[in-house]
Design an enzyme around this catalytic site. Structure first.
Site, PDB file in Angstrom:
ATOM      1  N   ASP A  26       0.823  -1.215   0.000  1.00 32.99           N
ATOM      2  CA  ASP A  26       0.000   0.000   0.000  1.00 32.99           C
ATOM      3  C   ASP A  26       0.856   1.265   0.000  1.00 32.99           C
ATOM      4  OD1 ASP A  26      -2.341   1.430  -0.003  1.00 32.99           O
ATOM      5  OD2 ASP A  26      -2.702   1.240   2.147  1.00 32.99           O
ATOM      6  N   GLY A  27       0.285   2.329  -0.548  1.00 33.92           N
ATOM      7  CA  GLY A  27       0.941   3.635  -0.497  1.00 33.92           C
ATOM      8  C   GLY A  27       1.473   4.125  -1.839  1.00 33.92           C
ATOM      9  N   ASN A  28       1.173   3.392  -2.900  1.00 32.06           N
ATOM     10  CA  ASN A  28       1.655   3.793  -4.231  1.00 32.06           C
ATOM     11  C   ASN A  28       1.113   5.153  -4.649  1.00 32.06           C
ATOM     12  OD1 ASN A  28       2.715   1.250  -4.212  1.00 32.06           O
ATOM     13  ND2 ASN A  28       1.327   0.400  -5.763  1.00 32.06           N
ATOM     14  N   ARG A  39      -0.897   8.636 -10.536  1.00 28.60           N
ATOM     15  CA  ARG A  39      -0.958   7.460  -9.655  1.00 28.60           C
ATOM     16  C   ARG A  39      -0.306   6.241 -10.308  1.00 28.60           C
ATOM     17  NH1 ARG A  39      -4.171   7.615  -5.214  1.00 28.60           N
ATOM     18  NH2 ARG A  39      -4.434   5.361  -5.317  1.00 28.60           N
ATOM     19  N   ASN A  74     -10.919  -2.824  -5.220  1.00 28.49           N
ATOM     20  CA  ASN A  74     -10.131  -1.871  -6.010  1.00 28.49           C
ATOM     21  C   ASN A  74     -10.756  -1.538  -7.369  1.00 28.49           C
ATOM     22  OD1 ASN A  74      -6.944  -3.029  -4.669  1.00 28.49           O
ATOM     23  ND2 ASN A  74      -8.098  -1.211  -4.105  1.00 28.49           N
ATOM     24  N   ARG A 200      -4.949  -1.568   9.059  1.00 29.45           N
ATOM     25  CA  ARG A 200      -6.140  -2.389   8.863  1.00 29.45           C
ATOM     26  C   ARG A 200      -5.820  -3.493   7.867  1.00 29.45           C
ATOM     27  NH1 ARG A 200      -7.960   2.868   6.868  1.00 29.45           N
ATOM     28  NH2 ARG A 200      -7.365   3.035   4.685  1.00 29.45           N
ATOM     29  N   GLU A 213       1.361 -12.234  13.141  1.00 27.80           N
ATOM     30  CA  GLU A 213       1.887 -11.034  13.772  1.00 27.80           C
ATOM     31  C   GLU A 213       1.802  -9.907  12.739  1.00 27.80           C
ATOM     32  OE1 GLU A 213       2.852 -10.750  16.898  1.00 27.80           O
ATOM     33  OE2 GLU A 213       2.556 -12.886  17.316  1.00 27.80           O
TER      34      GLU A 213
HETATM   35  C1  IPE Z   1      -5.380  -2.718   0.036  1.00 30.67           C
HETATM   36  O1  IPE Z   1      -5.096  -1.392  -0.140  1.00 30.67           O
HETATM   37  C2  IPE Z   1      -5.323  -3.436  -1.279  1.00 30.67           C
HETATM   38  C3  IPE Z   1      -4.004  -3.543  -1.889  1.00 30.67           C
HETATM   39  C4  IPE Z   1      -2.884  -3.084  -1.417  1.00 30.67           C
HETATM   40  C5  IPE Z   1      -3.975  -4.249  -3.134  1.00 30.67           C
HETATM   41  P1  IPE Z   1      -6.218  -0.284  -0.336  1.00 30.67           P
HETATM   42  O2  IPE Z   1      -5.510   0.996  -0.514  1.00 30.67           O
HETATM   43  O3  IPE Z   1      -7.155  -0.702  -1.400  1.00 30.67           O
HETATM   44  O4  IPE Z   1      -6.996  -0.340   1.066  1.00 30.67           O
HETATM   45  P2  IPE Z   1      -7.860   0.765   1.796  1.00 30.67           P
HETATM   46  O5  IPE Z   1      -8.843   1.287   0.804  1.00 30.67           O
HETATM   47  O6  IPE Z   1      -6.921   1.821   2.249  1.00 30.67           O
HETATM   48  O7  IPE Z   1      -8.478   0.057   2.959  1.00 30.67           O
HETATM   49  C1  IPE Z   2      -1.707   0.151  -3.270  1.00 32.90           C
HETATM   50  O1  IPE Z   2      -1.461   1.508  -3.328  1.00 32.90           O
HETATM   51  C2  IPE Z   2      -1.904  -0.471  -4.627  1.00 32.90           C
HETATM   52  C3  IPE Z   2      -3.270  -0.933  -4.884  1.00 32.90           C
HETATM   53  C4  IPE Z   2      -4.256  -0.848  -4.068  1.00 32.90           C
HETATM   54  C5  IPE Z   2      -3.514  -1.526  -6.184  1.00 32.90           C
HETATM   55  P1  IPE Z   2      -2.632   2.558  -3.339  1.00 32.90           P
HETATM   56  O2  IPE Z   2      -2.985   2.875  -4.755  1.00 32.90           O
HETATM   57  O3  IPE Z   2      -3.762   2.113  -2.476  1.00 32.90           O
HETATM   58  O4  IPE Z   2      -1.911   3.803  -2.685  1.00 32.90           O
HETATM   59  P2  IPE Z   2      -2.569   4.890  -1.734  1.00 32.90           P
HETATM   60  O5  IPE Z   2      -3.159   4.162  -0.577  1.00 32.90           O
HETATM   61  O6  IPE Z   2      -3.603   5.609  -2.548  1.00 32.90           O
HETATM   62  O7  IPE Z   2      -1.415   5.764  -1.351  1.00 32.90           O
HETATM   63 MG    MG Z   3      -4.146   2.378  -0.498  1.00 30.76          MG
END
Ligand code: IPE
Ligand code: IPE
Ligand code: MG
Length: 246
Positions: A26-28, A39, A74, A200, A213
């Site tokens: 997460d966090g891309n 993005r 997603n 979460r 963990e």
């Molecule tokens: C969880 O991340 C799914 C993936 C990393 C593929 P999300 O960015 O979709 O989760 P939420 O929306 O913050 O809960």
């Molecule tokens: C996770 O990064 C990748 C996927 C859910 C596919 P996000 O796209 O959720 O990155 P944030 O949470 O918006 O930074």
């Molecule tokens: Mg995310």
């Protein structure tokens, strides 16, 4: 105890590594926003991180890695973003197929692949088939995956077996139910890592995470380095896992 000296980050006991690490990548999006990039650039950087971190995990001799690549939720994102993620996946799988003998990963998909484009589905199937012999390090890619969806699917398959007289609901055990999950045969994750500051599960491995963990860090996935991985493993090694005992 054997400690790793060559790797960056804290000392890690190489004799007591987790057998199965799962990562919510997460966090891309936030990584891209910080750089005023689209993005999709964040997802591309995230895919690069996966290549690196998977290599480190393999070199440590950890036999199972499960990564959350795309959730059942997603699809709520813009069609452009979904297409960008699917495009990156296509490139990644072409690479997997091309470099399989060098990389030696078994690749397995968890999730309902039926809504994917036919060519992408075919690539998933080919990667899974062709990588079957590489059992030393197995990477499960969760794609259109949701923990609830996985459990519902298992329940449906199980109910069908009951109706067909192949299973008896009075005798259902956890071990038997496990056989209906995407993760059948895979030990539960010992350590679940979620970068980017969110704390979460977001519908990841709901059944399998029962005694995992958790390790959270504010580092965004595209910035996640080997040192961060070692940090997570070191934190895991300081936990006291009791599994309900004392
Ligand atoms: C969880 O991340 C799914 C993936 C990393 C593929 P999300 O960015 O979709 O989760 P939420 O929306 O913050 O809960
Ligand atoms: C996770 O990064 C990748 C996927 C859910 C596919 P996000 O796209 O959720 O990155 P944030 O949470 O918006 O930074
Ligand atoms: Mg995310």
């Amino acid at each position: 105890m054997l400690f790793s000296k060559k790797t960056p980050g804290p000392e890690v006991d190489l004799e007591h590594l987790p057998r199965h690490i799962a990562i919510i990548m997460d966090g891309n999006g936030r990584w891209a926003r910080k750089r005023r990039l689209p993005r999709s650039a964040g997802h591309a950087a995230g895919a690069e991180t996966l290549r690196r971190i998977a290599g480190h995990i393999q070199r440590l001799g950890i036999p199972y890695l499960t990564v959350y690549a795309f959730s059942t939720e997603n699809w709520k994102r813009s069609p452009e973003e979904v297409e960008a993620i699917m495009g990156l996946l296509r490139t990644y799988l072409q690479e997997v197929l091309r470099d399989m003998e060098k990389n030696r990963f078994q690749t397995v998909f968890f999730g309902d692949l039926s809504p994917l484009a036919p060519d992408l589905r075919a690539l998933c199937r080919q990667a899974q088939e062709a990588s079957r012999p590489y059992t030393d390090c197995r990477m499960n890619i969760c794609l259109n995956y949701g923990g609830r969806d996985e459990i519902l699917r298992a329940a449906r398959l199980y109910a069908a077996d009951c109706l067909a007289g192949k299973a008896d609901p009075q005798r259902l055990t956890e071990a038997e139910f496990d056989q209906y999950l995407y993760s059948r045969g895979v030990p539960d994750p010992d350590l679940i890592i979620r970068p980017s500051g969110e704390q979460r599960l977001s519908n990841f491995l709901l059944w399998q995470a029962a005694y995992a963990e958790f390790y959270y860090t504010d580092v965004l996935w595209p910035d996640f380095k080997e040192a961060d991985l070692m940090e997570a493993i070191a934190a895991y090694q300081h936990r006291k896992r009791r599994f309900g005992g004392v």
